[in-house]
Design a protein around this motif. Structure first.
Motif, PDB file in Angstrom:
ATOM      1  N   CYS A   5       5.052   2.013  -0.335  1.00 64.70           N
ATOM      2  CA  CYS A   5       4.033   3.746   0.183  1.00 64.70           C
ATOM      3  C   CYS A   5       5.009   4.044  -0.210  1.00 64.70           C
ATOM      4  N   ARG A   6       6.028   3.905   1.084  1.00 58.76           N
ATOM      5  CA  ARG A   6       7.269   4.569   1.276  1.00 58.76           C
ATOM      6  C   ARG A   6       7.767   5.599   0.344  1.00 58.76           C
ATOM      7  N   GLY A   7       7.857   4.298  -0.880  1.00 62.03           N
ATOM      8  CA  GLY A   7       9.066   5.109  -1.744  1.00 62.03           C
ATOM      9  C   GLY A   7       8.133   5.590  -3.055  1.00 62.03           C
ATOM     10  N   PRO A   8       8.150   4.954  -4.153  1.00 61.45           N
ATOM     11  CA  PRO A   8       7.241   5.541  -4.913  1.00 61.45           C
ATOM     12  C   PRO A   8       5.805   6.202  -4.954  1.00 61.45           C
ATOM     13  N   LEU A   9       5.796   5.629  -4.496  1.00 59.93           N
ATOM     14  CA  LEU A   9       4.028   5.966  -4.246  1.00 59.93           C
ATOM     15  C   LEU A   9       4.608   7.548  -3.342  1.00 59.93           C
ATOM     16  N   ALA A  10       4.601   7.382  -2.206  1.00 58.15           N
ATOM     17  CA  ALA A  10       5.738   8.702  -1.413  1.00 58.15           C
ATOM     18  C   ALA A  10       6.124  10.287  -2.523  1.00 58.15           C
ATOM     19  N   GLU A  11       6.654   9.115  -3.470  1.00 63.90           N
ATOM     20  CA  GLU A  11       7.594  10.027  -3.723  1.00 63.90           C
ATOM     21  C   GLU A  11       6.669  11.256  -5.132  1.00 63.90           C
ATOM     22  N   ALA A  12       5.324  10.151  -5.218  1.00 68.63           N
ATOM     23  CA  ALA A  12       4.593  11.078  -6.428  1.00 68.63           C
ATOM     24  C   ALA A  12       4.034  11.822  -5.719  1.00 68.63           C
ATOM     25  N   GLY A  13       3.554  11.793  -4.401  1.00 68.44           N
ATOM     26  CA  GLY A  13       2.885  12.311  -3.944  1.00 68.44           C
ATOM     27  C   GLY A  13       1.454  12.050  -3.357  1.00 68.44           C
ATOM     28  N   VAL A  14       1.380  11.082  -3.307  1.00 71.28           N
ATOM     29  CA  VAL A  14       0.259   9.860  -2.448  1.00 71.28           C
ATOM     30  C   VAL A  14       0.316   9.103  -1.587  1.00 71.28           C
ATOM     31  N   VAL A  15      -0.738   8.895  -1.047  1.00 66.41           N
ATOM     32  CA  VAL A  15      -0.581   8.105   0.294  1.00 66.41           C
ATOM     33  C   VAL A  15      -1.636   6.787   0.115  1.00 66.41           C
ATOM     34  N   GLY A  16      -1.015   5.909   0.422  1.00 62.45           N
ATOM     35  CA  GLY A  16      -1.603   4.865   0.725  1.00 62.45           C
ATOM     36  C   GLY A  16      -1.501   3.789   1.774  1.00 62.45           C
ATOM     37  N   ILE A  17      -2.432   2.747   1.950  1.00 61.61           N
ATOM     38  CA  ILE A  17      -2.067   1.810   3.001  1.00 61.61           C
ATOM     39  C   ILE A  17      -1.675  -0.003   2.084  1.00 61.61           C
ATOM     40  N   PRO A  18      -0.986   0.009   3.025  1.00 62.83           N
ATOM     41  CA  PRO A  18      -0.607  -1.833   2.307  1.00 62.83           C
ATOM     42  C   PRO A  18      -1.236  -2.821   3.053  1.00 62.83           C
ATOM     43  N   ILE A  19      -2.104  -3.208   1.843  1.00 63.09           N
ATOM     44  CA  ILE A  19      -2.816  -4.250   2.910  1.00 63.09           C
ATOM     45  C   ILE A  19      -2.563  -4.979   3.685  1.00 63.09           C
ATOM     46  N   THR A  20      -1.276  -5.449   3.904  1.00 60.14           N
ATOM     47  CA  THR A  20      -1.142  -6.222   4.961  1.00 60.14           C
ATOM     48  C   THR A  20      -1.395  -5.775   6.253  1.00 60.14           C
ATOM     49  N   ALA A  21      -0.985  -4.425   5.928  1.00 59.68           N
ATOM     50  CA  ALA A  21      -2.257  -3.506   7.838  1.00 59.68           C
ATOM     51  C   ALA A  21      -3.000  -4.752   8.146  1.00 59.68           C
ATOM     52  N   PHE A  22      -3.834  -5.295   7.508  1.00 62.90           N
ATOM     53  CA  PHE A  22      -5.097  -5.758   6.823  1.00 62.90           C
ATOM     54  C   PHE A  22      -5.120  -7.615   7.500  1.00 62.90           C
ATOM     55  N   THR A  23      -3.819  -7.595   7.845  1.00 66.49           N
ATOM     56  CA  THR A  23      -3.508  -9.374   7.951  1.00 66.49           C
ATOM     57  C   THR A  23      -2.763  -9.422   8.952  1.00 66.49           C
ATOM     58  N   THR A  24      -3.483 -11.365   8.989  1.00 66.52           N
ATOM     59  CA  THR A  24      -2.002 -11.608  10.020  1.00 66.52           C
ATOM     60  C   THR A  24      -0.861 -12.226   9.996  1.00 66.52           C
ATOM     61  N   PRO A  25       0.154 -12.557  10.195  1.00 65.30           N
ATOM     62  CA  PRO A  25       1.916 -12.464   9.685  1.00 65.30           C
ATOM     63  C   PRO A  25       1.150 -13.423   9.008  1.00 65.30           C
ATOM     64  N   GLU A  26       0.972 -14.935   9.482  1.00 67.29           N
ATOM     65  CA  GLU A  26       2.084 -15.645   8.714  1.00 67.29           C
ATOM     66  C   GLU A  26       0.508 -15.692   6.742  1.00 67.29           C
ATOM     67  N   ARG A  27       0.121 -14.559   6.678  1.00 68.64           N
ATOM     68  CA  ARG A  27      -0.660 -14.432   4.845  1.00 68.64           C
ATOM     69  C   ARG A  27      -0.138 -13.486   4.186  1.00 68.64           C
ATOM     70  N   ARG A  28       0.531 -12.593   4.849  1.00 72.19           N
ATOM     71  CA  ARG A  28       1.310 -11.109   4.663  1.00 72.19           C
ATOM     72  C   ARG A  28       1.701 -11.414   3.309  1.00 72.19           C
ATOM     73  N   GLY A  29       2.479 -12.759   2.870  1.00 73.24           N
ATOM     74  CA  GLY A  29       3.130 -13.029   2.089  1.00 73.24           C
ATOM     75  C   GLY A  29       1.978 -13.000  -0.002  1.00 73.24           C
ATOM     76  N   GLU A  30       0.397 -13.518   0.947  1.00 71.58           N
ATOM     77  CA  GLU A  30       0.200 -13.152  -0.021  1.00 71.58           C
ATOM     78  C   GLU A  30      -0.380 -12.316  -0.796  1.00 71.58           C
ATOM     79  N   TYR A  31      -0.935 -11.419   0.337  1.00 75.74           N
ATOM     80  CA  TYR A  31      -1.060  -9.841   0.031  1.00 75.74           C
ATOM     81  C   TYR A  31      -0.486  -9.092  -0.224  1.00 75.74           C
TER      82      TYR A  31
END
Length: 400
Positions: A347-373
């Motif tokens: 999101c900070r790199g290729p997506l922003a360089e393309a001119g679009v912003v999204g939110i990583p799903i890891t913002a909506f997870t517990t630390p223990e499960r972030r690897g799954e998302y």
């Protein structure tokens, strides 16, 4: 001063914002919005519309202001709105809700959620079960209430919970099963057997069901089924919704919670010491909205389905794998198909360089499960068609 910092530290930790040094980090939403502003990117990260709601609703607010509705409304909310909520529940779902004792108007759905959790749980021995990934305020509110968060994973690409995993998590310490349906951030709509299992488990373990249904009128080719309509559910279910998503008035913060009088009394005991009341001129306007004809509600669902289709097609054309949503504002894409191993970096790199912003799903997870998302990104389709078309054109750069 350590003795007075417990609540805010618990809240920050629950929201995943507490740094190792004890300071509080900014949210990924603030970071991505700032990135969009700085780069001129199209912000498909935050879920707010860029169009106004129906004329009748906006005009009703103007009329209320002119008529002097500028002071505190009753703590329960204006009777006019509570009656409209009762009519709405009967009209769409066949639920008989007493506006006098079974509806409370709140400062958005988030206040209803916070009030309910503060009222219903009491310390770390009490557990709140949520479906992960989850709307970010859930973990923060559970932490503020001092309870223990337990999660049931929703997995790519369908994001339906495994019923055996659900049954393994709910136990006799579960005080609340928190259900967000239609679901943010995944766009899932839960199957009937999932809802029935939630009711069964709530009875088996004497838990309260708390439902967040703010996207209730934004489902695609599937009906919305409130859990409160299922056999045996009403007496232990509190239903939350709001006017923000349905009427494109997210800034008004008019929400509500309904359910059995005894449960609602507990919620009101807390709520009256939070905002007490709000939105005196906006409450009658939302009442007007809830009484709009069926064609309006069918139209907003069709419109969101069309916009989600535009967004999904653009993401697929860019080479991203996409989970087709069945409701809400949101579409989830998997950036691993483009070689990404971390969605936040993408999101900070290729997506922003393309001119679009999204939110990583890891913002909506517990630390223990972030690897799954780790490679999943949420995009919001609640924008004007021309904005989504431009976003799709920009996303095409990722495929080059």
């Amino acid at each position: 001063m350590d003795h007075i910092t417990g609540a805010w530290r618990r809240t920050a930790a629950g929201a995943g914002l507490l740094r190792p040094d004890g300071s509080v980090a900014s949210t990924i939403f603030a970071e991505m919005t700032a990135l969009a502003t700085a780069t001129g990117g199209i912000n498909l990260g935050q879920g707010f519309p860029d169009e106004d709601g129906p004329r009748e609703v906006l005009e009703a607010a103007r009329e209320a202001i002119s008529a002097g509705a500028n002071q505190y409304p009753p703590g329960l909310g204006l009777l006019e709105l509570r009656e409209a909520i009762g009519e709405h529940q009967r009209r769409f779902y066949g639920l008989d809700v007493d506006p006098a004792t079974q509806v409370v108007v709140t400062a958005g759905a988030t206040e209803a959620l916070a009030s309910a959790l503060l009222a219903l749980v009491d310390g770390p021995d009490d557990e709140v079960v949520v479906f992960e990934p989850y709307y970010d305020s859930y973990a923060a509110c559970v932490a503020l209430a001092g309870a223990t968060l337990r999660t049931v994973p929703l997995r790519w690409p369908g994001f339906q919970p495994d019923l055996d995993e659900l049954a393994a998590v709910v136990n006799d310490r579960t005080r609340v099963i928190l259900v967000n349906d239609p679901h943010n951030p995944t766009g899932a709509v839960f199957e009937r057997d999932v809802l029935e299992e939630i009711v069964r488990l709530a009875h088996a373990h004497d838990a309260v069901i708390l439902t967040d249904e703010v996207y209730e009128h934004l489902t695609f080719d599937v009906p919305h089924t409130p859990i409160a309509t299922l056999p045996g559910a009403w007496e232990r279910t509190l239903t939350i919704s709001s006017g923000g998503k349905t009427f494109r008035t997210t800034g008004w913060k008019i929400g509500w919670i309904s359910g059995p009088t005894d449960l609602l009394t507990a919620v009101l005991t807390v709520k009256q010491y939070l905002t007490y009341t709000n939105g005196s001129a906006f409450q009658p306007a939302i009442a007007v909205g809830l009484r709009l004809p069926d064609a309006f509600f069918a139209g907003i669902a069709d419109d969101m389905k069309r916009k989600s289709g535009i967004l999904g097609a653009g993401l697929r054309a860019a080479g991203l794998a996409v989970s087709a949503p069945r409701g809400s504002y949101f579409t989830v894409a998997d950036a691993s198909s483009l070689g990404a191993v971390d969605a936040a970096d993408f999101c900070r790199g290729p997506l922003a360089e393309a001119g679009v912003v999204g939110i990583p799903i890891t913002a909506f997870t517990t630390p223990e499960r972030r690897g799954e998302y780790a490679t999943l990104i949420r995009f919001a389709a609640c924008k004007r068609t021309e904005v989504l078309d431009e976003a799709a054109a920009r996303l095409a750069a990722l495929a080059r």
